[in-house]
Scaffold this motif. Structure first.
Motif, PDB file in Angstrom:
ATOM      1  N   PHE A   8       0.901  -1.039   0.087  1.00  0.00           N
ATOM      2  CA  PHE A   8      -0.066  -0.073  -0.022  1.00  0.00           C
ATOM      3  C   PHE A   8       0.959   1.365  -0.018  1.00  0.00           C
ATOM      4  O   PHE A   8       1.899   1.305   0.467  1.00  0.00           O
ATOM      5  N   ALA A   9       0.136   2.489  -0.441  1.00  0.00           N
ATOM      6  CA  ALA A   9       0.999   3.566  -0.555  1.00  0.00           C
ATOM      7  C   ALA A   9      -0.007   4.840  -0.369  1.00  0.00           C
ATOM      8  O   ALA A   9      -1.171   4.389  -0.592  1.00  0.00           O
ATOM      9  N   GLU A  10       0.298   5.810  -0.122  1.00  0.00           N
ATOM     10  CA  GLU A  10      -0.257   7.007  -0.219  1.00  0.00           C
ATOM     11  C   GLU A  10      -1.013   7.222  -1.568  1.00  0.00           C
ATOM     12  O   GLU A  10      -0.219   7.198  -2.553  1.00  0.00           O
ATOM     13  N   ASP A  11      -2.277   7.601  -1.612  1.00  0.00           N
ATOM     14  CA  ASP A  11      -2.948   7.973  -2.591  1.00  0.00           C
ATOM     15  C   ASP A  11      -2.502   9.247  -3.330  1.00  0.00           C
ATOM     16  O   ASP A  11      -2.077  10.270  -2.488  1.00  0.00           O
ATOM     17  N   SER A  12      -1.727   9.161  -4.389  1.00  0.00           N
ATOM     18  CA  SER A  12      -0.923  10.256  -5.011  1.00  0.00           C
ATOM     19  C   SER A  12      -1.982  11.625  -5.195  1.00  0.00           C
ATOM     20  O   SER A  12      -1.342  12.519  -5.433  1.00  0.00           O
ATOM     21  N   PHE A  14      -4.561  12.503  -2.820  1.00  0.00           N
ATOM     22  CA  PHE A  14      -5.399  12.608  -1.944  1.00  0.00           C
ATOM     23  C   PHE A  14      -5.580  14.290  -1.439  1.00  0.00           C
ATOM     24  O   PHE A  14      -6.438  14.456  -0.714  1.00  0.00           O
ATOM     25  N   ILE A  15      -4.642  14.852  -2.171  1.00  0.00           N
ATOM     26  CA  ILE A  15      -4.938  16.342  -1.871  1.00  0.00           C
ATOM     27  C   ILE A  15      -5.192  16.866  -3.245  1.00  0.00           C
ATOM     28  O   ILE A  15      -4.538  16.606  -4.223  1.00  0.00           O
ATOM     29  N   PHE A  20      -3.146  21.926  -3.477  1.00  0.00           N
ATOM     30  CA  PHE A  20      -1.666  21.820  -3.438  1.00  0.00           C
ATOM     31  C   PHE A  20      -1.165  23.258  -4.104  1.00  0.00           C
ATOM     32  O   PHE A  20       0.182  23.578  -3.511  1.00  0.00           O
ATOM     33  N   ILE A  23      -1.113  25.913  -1.647  1.00  0.00           N
ATOM     34  CA  ILE A  23      -0.447  25.622  -0.502  1.00  0.00           C
ATOM     35  C   ILE A  23       1.118  25.879  -0.986  1.00  0.00           C
ATOM     36  O   ILE A  23       2.128  26.857  -0.185  1.00  0.00           O
ATOM     37  N   GLY A  24       1.511  25.556  -2.131  1.00  0.00           N
ATOM     38  CA  GLY A  24       2.986  25.516  -2.742  1.00  0.00           C
ATOM     39  C   GLY A  24       3.029  27.294  -3.057  1.00  0.00           C
ATOM     40  O   GLY A  24       4.088  27.691  -2.543  1.00  0.00           O
TER      41      GLY A  24
ATOM     42  N   PRO B  10       2.874  -4.268   4.132  1.00  0.00           N
ATOM     43  CA  PRO B  10       3.715  -3.148   4.321  1.00  0.00           C
ATOM     44  C   PRO B  10       3.087  -2.120   3.664  1.00  0.00           C
ATOM     45  O   PRO B  10       2.705  -2.126   2.532  1.00  0.00           O
ATOM     46  N   GLN B  12       3.791   2.114   2.621  1.00  0.00           N
ATOM     47  CA  GLN B  12       4.875   2.706   2.242  1.00  0.00           C
ATOM     48  C   GLN B  12       4.588   3.958   3.171  1.00  0.00           C
ATOM     49  O   GLN B  12       3.686   4.891   2.772  1.00  0.00           O
ATOM     50  N   PHE B  75       9.427  18.983  -4.089  1.00  0.00           N
ATOM     51  CA  PHE B  75       8.646  20.220  -3.516  1.00  0.00           C
ATOM     52  C   PHE B  75       7.177  19.691  -2.987  1.00  0.00           C
ATOM     53  O   PHE B  75       6.720  20.309  -2.095  1.00  0.00           O
ATOM     54  N   VAL B  79       5.017  20.561   0.367  1.00  0.00           N
ATOM     55  CA  VAL B  79       3.771  20.799   0.313  1.00  0.00           C
ATOM     56  C   VAL B  79       2.697  19.946   0.951  1.00  0.00           C
ATOM     57  O   VAL B  79       1.911  20.387   1.817  1.00  0.00           O
ATOM     58  N   GLU B 214      -6.293   7.940   2.982  1.00  0.00           N
ATOM     59  CA  GLU B 214      -5.287   8.335   1.966  1.00  0.00           C
ATOM     60  C   GLU B 214      -4.560   7.031   1.665  1.00  0.00           C
ATOM     61  O   GLU B 214      -3.794   7.314   0.965  1.00  0.00           O
ATOM     62  N   ILE B 215      -4.643   5.855   2.122  1.00  0.00           N
ATOM     63  CA  ILE B 215      -3.903   4.798   1.572  1.00  0.00           C
ATOM     64  C   ILE B 215      -4.689   4.002   0.569  1.00  0.00           C
ATOM     65  O   ILE B 215      -5.811   3.564   0.894  1.00  0.00           O
ATOM     66  N   VAL B 216      -4.162   3.542  -0.526  1.00  0.00           N
ATOM     67  CA  VAL B 216      -4.456   2.703  -1.452  1.00  0.00           C
ATOM     68  C   VAL B 216      -3.737   1.614  -1.831  1.00  0.00           C
ATOM     69  O   VAL B 216      -2.339   1.764  -1.610  1.00  0.00           O
ATOM     70  N   VAL B 218      -0.959  -0.258  -3.915  1.00  0.00           N
ATOM     71  CA  VAL B 218      -0.175   0.322  -4.875  1.00  0.00           C
ATOM     72  C   VAL B 218      -0.544   0.194  -6.410  1.00  0.00           C
ATOM     73  O   VAL B 218      -0.241   1.008  -7.170  1.00  0.00           O
ATOM     74  N   ASN B 221      -2.493   2.980  -7.606  1.00  0.00           N
ATOM     75  CA  ASN B 221      -1.845   4.180  -8.024  1.00  0.00           C
ATOM     76  C   ASN B 221      -1.024   3.876  -9.397  1.00  0.00           C
ATOM     77  O   ASN B 221      -0.808   4.990 -10.124  1.00  0.00           O
TER      78      ASN B 221
END
Lengths: 106, 226
Positions: A8-12, A14-15, A20, A23-24, B10, B12, B75, B79, B214-216, B218, B221
């Motif tokens: 699993f990873a953060e949904d790219s 989510f913001i 984005f 804020i930037g 796991p 990330q 960057f 942010v 926020e977790i999906v 892999v 993505n």
């Protein structure tokens, strides 16, 4: 970078893009503020010195006596007592003598 | 929430660029904090203080370059970090009212209900805000104090010196707390220091909102990025 060892990873996304960018932009603006502030401070740092020299030049322009060696008191001193400018008597009386004290502290 | 208490799949949490940034931050901030305190209390001889100053400058340059490079190269992470750190809600107030349940756990050995947290808990968010603001102030003021104290106006240099001192002392005071809790949350410690991943059960226990919102997987993505 993405070693694929995780499942699993953060949904790219989510913001949101709008958030984005907001804020930037705010971050960049905040980082830029001290640069402008400091630059203006540096640019203005000699303003009071410039004002003082302008005042001195103005005083000079309206003064009756504009050079020190035309000062009647100085002229009188040389004529009646000190002799020649840069002479021995004037050197002894008018020059400041310095002593090297830099080694006393060590 | 339904989850297996030993779900080891796991997630990330800290990508490689974040871990590298954090490593350089660690290796530069520790000597900075130590030499900063020495420079403040001046306990050493002239030569010792000079060496301390030189180490402080070198570590400061390393930290500044690290921060600048990370801001430029990653960057998006900066942010996202700002978005997380400065997002406040009722949950944060409730978290601070029980201080995350840590004092009760450490001192009384009992568990109190803690509001669900996102990727960072409220204490981490406070620390993150202090690091962002304080770190920026330290870098900017340090650069002026080191490079152009003779060019800058005298009162400004004095003010920057005070800012540098206060920000440095606050961040240094945070350091023991940060180190202690970092090792206490050992799964998170390994994620930051080694491989970047936390097991699902740990993330679900400490950061349930993050896992939920926020977790999906892999693969999702990867498909989206194509």
């Amino acid at each position: 970078m993405n070693n694929k060892k995780h499942v699993f990873a953060e949904d790219s996304f989510f913001i949101s893009r709008r958030k984005f960018m907001a804020i930037g932009a705010a971050f960049i603006a905040v980082m830029a503020i001290p640069v402008g502030w400091f630059a203006s401070k540096v640019a203005k740092r000699n303003d009071y010195i410039k004002a003082r020299s302008a005042g001195l030049y103005k005083d000079d322009a309206i003064a009756k006596l504009r050079v020190s060696h035309a000062n009647p008191a100085v002229e009188k001193y040389y004529k009646e007592f000190g002799g020649q400018p840069l002479g021995h008597m004037s050197h002894d009386l008018l020059h400041t003598h310095f002593v090297d004290r830099t080694k006393l502290n060590s | 929430m339904h989850h297996n208490s030993h779900d080891m799949r796991p997630i990330q949490k800290h990508p490689l660029n974040v871990r590298v940034f954090h490593y350089i931050l660690l290796l530069s901030f520790l000597p900075l904090a130590a030499t900063g305190l020495l420079l403040f209390f001046k306990p050493l001889s002239q030569e010792g203080m000079q060496l301390t100053y030189d180490i402080h400058i070198i570590a400061g340059v390393v930290l500044s370059l690290d921060a600048l490079a990370f801001t430029v190269i990653a960057f998006d992470r900066v942010v996202l970090f700002i978005a997380r750190v400065f997002s406040l809600s009722e949950r944060d107030v409730k978290w601070f009212m029980v201080l995350g349940g840590y004092p009760q756990k450490f001192l009384l050995g009992k568990k109190v209900p803690v509001p669900p947290m996102n990727k960072y808990n409220s204490g981490q968010k406070l620390f993150g805000a202090c690091v962002l603001i304080g770190g920026t102030l330290l870098i900017l003021s340090g650069l002026v104090l080191w490079l152009v104290p003779h060019v800058a106006p005298r009162d400004l240099v004095w003010l920057l010196g005070q800012i540098h001192l206060v920000a440095g002392l606050i961040l240094t005071a945070f350091l023991p707390v940060h180190l202690f809790l970092a090792v206490y949350r050992f799964d998170d410690f390994k994620a930051m220091m080694v491989h970047g991943n936390v097991p699902y059960h740990d993330a679900a226990e400490y950061t349930p909102l993050w896992v939920e919102q926020e977790i999906v997987p892999v693969t999702a993505n990867q498909q989206r990025n194509k």
